[in-house]
Design a protein around this motif. Structure first.
Motif, PDB file in Angstrom:
ATOM      1  N   LEU A  81       0.584  -1.189  -0.188  1.00 39.24           N
ATOM      2  CA  LEU A  81       0.090   0.026  -0.067  1.00 39.24           C
ATOM      3  C   LEU A  81       0.829   1.168  -0.127  1.00 39.24           C
ATOM      4  O   LEU A  81       0.579   2.237  -0.768  1.00 39.24           O
ATOM      5  CB  LEU A  81      -1.001  -0.211   1.117  1.00 39.24           C
ATOM      6  N   VAL A  82       1.842   1.313   0.698  1.00 35.77           N
ATOM      7  CA  VAL A  82       2.734   2.492   0.863  1.00 35.77           C
ATOM      8  C   VAL A  82       3.633   2.539  -0.378  1.00 35.77           C
ATOM      9  O   VAL A  82       3.667   3.744  -1.043  1.00 35.77           O
ATOM     10  CB  VAL A  82       3.918   2.165   1.909  1.00 35.77           C
ATOM     11  N   ALA A  83       3.927   1.619  -1.155  1.00 36.84           N
ATOM     12  CA  ALA A  83       4.603   1.573  -2.302  1.00 36.84           C
ATOM     13  C   ALA A  83       3.648   2.045  -3.317  1.00 36.84           C
ATOM     14  O   ALA A  83       4.108   2.966  -4.254  1.00 36.84           O
ATOM     15  CB  ALA A  83       5.171   0.218  -2.766  1.00 36.84           C
ATOM     16  N   PHE A  88       2.064   6.551  -6.963  1.00 35.68           N
ATOM     17  CA  PHE A  88       0.857   7.178  -7.524  1.00 35.68           C
ATOM     18  C   PHE A  88       1.287   8.788  -7.217  1.00 35.68           C
ATOM     19  O   PHE A  88       0.902   9.676  -8.219  1.00 35.68           O
ATOM     20  CB  PHE A  88      -0.303   6.751  -7.012  1.00 35.68           C
ATOM     21  N   ASP A  89       1.646   8.969  -6.020  1.00 32.31           N
ATOM     22  CA  ASP A  89       1.880  10.431  -5.633  1.00 32.31           C
ATOM     23  C   ASP A  89       3.007  10.985  -6.544  1.00 32.31           C
ATOM     24  O   ASP A  89       2.972  12.313  -6.897  1.00 32.31           O
ATOM     25  CB  ASP A  89       2.300  10.525  -4.057  1.00 32.31           C
ATOM     26  N   GLY A  90       4.149  10.125  -6.840  1.00 37.13           N
ATOM     27  CA  GLY A  90       5.133  10.767  -7.463  1.00 37.13           C
ATOM     28  C   GLY A  90       4.927  10.910  -8.898  1.00 37.13           C
ATOM     29  O   GLY A  90       5.064  12.302  -9.595  1.00 37.13           O
ATOM     30  N   CYS A 119       1.925  10.464 -18.907  1.00 37.46           N
ATOM     31  CA  CYS A 119       1.804  10.491 -17.525  1.00 37.46           C
ATOM     32  C   CYS A 119       0.395  10.111 -17.003  1.00 37.46           C
ATOM     33  O   CYS A 119       0.173   9.619 -16.115  1.00 37.46           O
ATOM     34  CB  CYS A 119       2.098  11.960 -17.046  1.00 37.46           C
ATOM     35  N   GLU A 120      -0.464  10.434 -17.987  1.00 39.76           N
ATOM     36  CA  GLU A 120      -2.075  10.124 -17.533  1.00 39.76           C
ATOM     37  C   GLU A 120      -1.886   8.507 -17.545  1.00 39.76           C
ATOM     38  O   GLU A 120      -2.802   8.000 -16.670  1.00 39.76           O
ATOM     39  CB  GLU A 120      -2.869  10.719 -18.723  1.00 39.76           C
ATOM     40  N   GLU A 121      -1.374   7.852 -18.640  1.00 40.74           N
ATOM     41  CA  GLU A 121      -1.587   6.403 -18.869  1.00 40.74           C
ATOM     42  C   GLU A 121      -0.644   5.938 -17.363  1.00 40.74           C
ATOM     43  O   GLU A 121      -1.306   4.941 -16.980  1.00 40.74           O
ATOM     44  CB  GLU A 121      -0.733   5.952 -19.787  1.00 40.74           C
ATOM     45  N   GLN A 171      -3.342   6.141 -14.567  1.00 44.29           N
ATOM     46  CA  GLN A 171      -4.108   4.970 -14.500  1.00 44.29           C
ATOM     47  C   GLN A 171      -3.771   3.723 -13.949  1.00 44.29           C
ATOM     48  O   GLN A 171      -4.396   2.920 -13.348  1.00 44.29           O
ATOM     49  CB  GLN A 171      -4.782   4.870 -15.905  1.00 44.29           C
ATOM     50  N   VAL A 172      -2.516   3.093 -14.201  1.00 38.31           N
ATOM     51  CA  VAL A 172      -1.736   2.043 -13.919  1.00 38.31           C
ATOM     52  C   VAL A 172      -1.448   2.132 -12.481  1.00 38.31           C
ATOM     53  O   VAL A 172      -1.852   1.024 -11.758  1.00 38.31           O
ATOM     54  CB  VAL A 172      -0.496   1.874 -14.716  1.00 38.31           C
ATOM     55  N   HIS A 173      -0.918   3.266 -12.066  1.00 36.52           N
ATOM     56  CA  HIS A 173      -0.683   3.393 -10.451  1.00 36.52           C
ATOM     57  C   HIS A 173      -1.956   3.685  -9.615  1.00 36.52           C
ATOM     58  O   HIS A 173      -2.000   2.869  -8.536  1.00 36.52           O
ATOM     59  CB  HIS A 173       0.143   4.748 -10.390  1.00 36.52           C
ATOM     60  N   ALA A 174      -3.077   4.058 -10.497  1.00 36.24           N
ATOM     61  CA  ALA A 174      -4.273   4.119  -9.571  1.00 36.24           C
ATOM     62  C   ALA A 174      -4.836   2.829  -9.600  1.00 36.24           C
ATOM     63  O   ALA A 174      -5.304   2.264  -8.431  1.00 36.24           O
ATOM     64  CB  ALA A 174      -5.443   5.011 -10.528  1.00 36.24           C
ATOM     65  N   GLN A 175      -4.710   1.811 -10.534  1.00 37.69           N
ATOM     66  CA  GLN A 175      -5.322   0.542 -10.337  1.00 37.69           C
ATOM     67  C   GLN A 175      -4.333  -0.246  -9.324  1.00 37.69           C
ATOM     68  O   GLN A 175      -4.994  -0.946  -8.315  1.00 37.69           O
ATOM     69  CB  GLN A 175      -5.208  -0.176 -11.629  1.00 37.69           C
ATOM     70  N   ALA A 176      -3.010  -0.057  -9.516  1.00 36.36           N
ATOM     71  CA  ALA A 176      -2.179  -0.743  -8.376  1.00 36.36           C
ATOM     72  C   ALA A 176      -2.706  -0.329  -6.940  1.00 36.36           C
ATOM     73  O   ALA A 176      -2.591  -1.080  -5.742  1.00 36.36           O
ATOM     74  CB  ALA A 176      -0.724  -0.414  -8.641  1.00 36.36           C
TER      75      ALA A 176
END
Length: 210
Positions: free
Chosen positions: A14-16, A21-23, A59-61, A64-69
């Motif tokens: 979760l932290v990772a 996502f934040d970065g 970056c938008e793509e 989306q990947v990071h949001a899913q993760a």
């Protein structure tokens, strides 16, 4: 701007996921801010703007990947929390059951303690009589009182032995030792009474000793 700390392998998923996502979100914000503020007054600036648009799209793509993760990590954290909550619930039931078992054994221990105090008081009452050795030999009530006291002690000792065994089976070794210690005190007192009875019977006239 200070470099972001690298994630340690021991960090949770979760932290990772949140860090990633934040970065990416920060990079997206910087790109869009530069795109918005950049001038479009030359071919070079237009080319830079076009490149920035491509980076923004990429970056938008990534977002989306990071949001899913991140959502997956949140689901895993939720499942872990629920499993931990269930473990806590089970442990709480164990604690309650053990507490009730200990309370029951403690009531038994306190009852034996009261019985021991009552036996001690009875013994002191018998000893309080002012008699000579000859009077003690002739005192039939004394022998009867000693017999009764010995029987009561035997009964309390039996109850204490059973309670100590229950405490050991329940893994309350400290309580079992306390019960055994109290039993030893009662046993020592009973042995003294038995020795006194034997002495009185030996000293009694033949007709009483028979």
């Amino acid at each position: 701007m200070a470099a972001r700390a690298k994630l340690h392998p021991s960090d949770s998923p979760l932290v990772a996921a949140a860090e990633a996502f934040d970065g990416t979100l920060r990079r997206f914000a910087a790109l869009t801010d530069g795109l918005r503020k950049g001038t479009l007054d030359s071919q070079r600036n237009l080319e830079r703007a076009a490149e920035t648009l491509k980076e923004v799209a990429g970056c938008e793509e990534e977002l989306q990947v990071h949001a899913q993760a991140l959502m997956t990590a949140l689901g895993g954290a939720r499942d872990a929390q629920q499993a931990q909550a269930e473990a806590v619930r089970v442990r709480a039931l164990e604690i309650q059951a053990r507490s009730e078992e200990l309370a029951r054994l403690m009531r038994g221990f306190e009852a034996i303690g009261k019985d021991a105090a009552a036996l001690n008081a009875s013994a002191q009452q018998l000893a309080a009589r002012k008699r000579t050795a000859d009077e003690m030999v002739k005192d039939g009530e004394l022998l009867a009182g000693l017999d009764e006291l010995q029987e009561r002690m035997t009964a309390v000792l039996g109850g204490g032995e059973q309670l100590a065994a229950e405490a050991r089976r329940a893994d309350f070794e400290d309580l079992s030792r306390k019960i055994d210690s109290l039993r030893q005190q009662i046993l020592a007192a009973r042995n003294k009474i038995n020795l006194l009875k034997e002495a009185l019977l030996r000293a009694a006239p033949p007709e009483r000793a028979s």
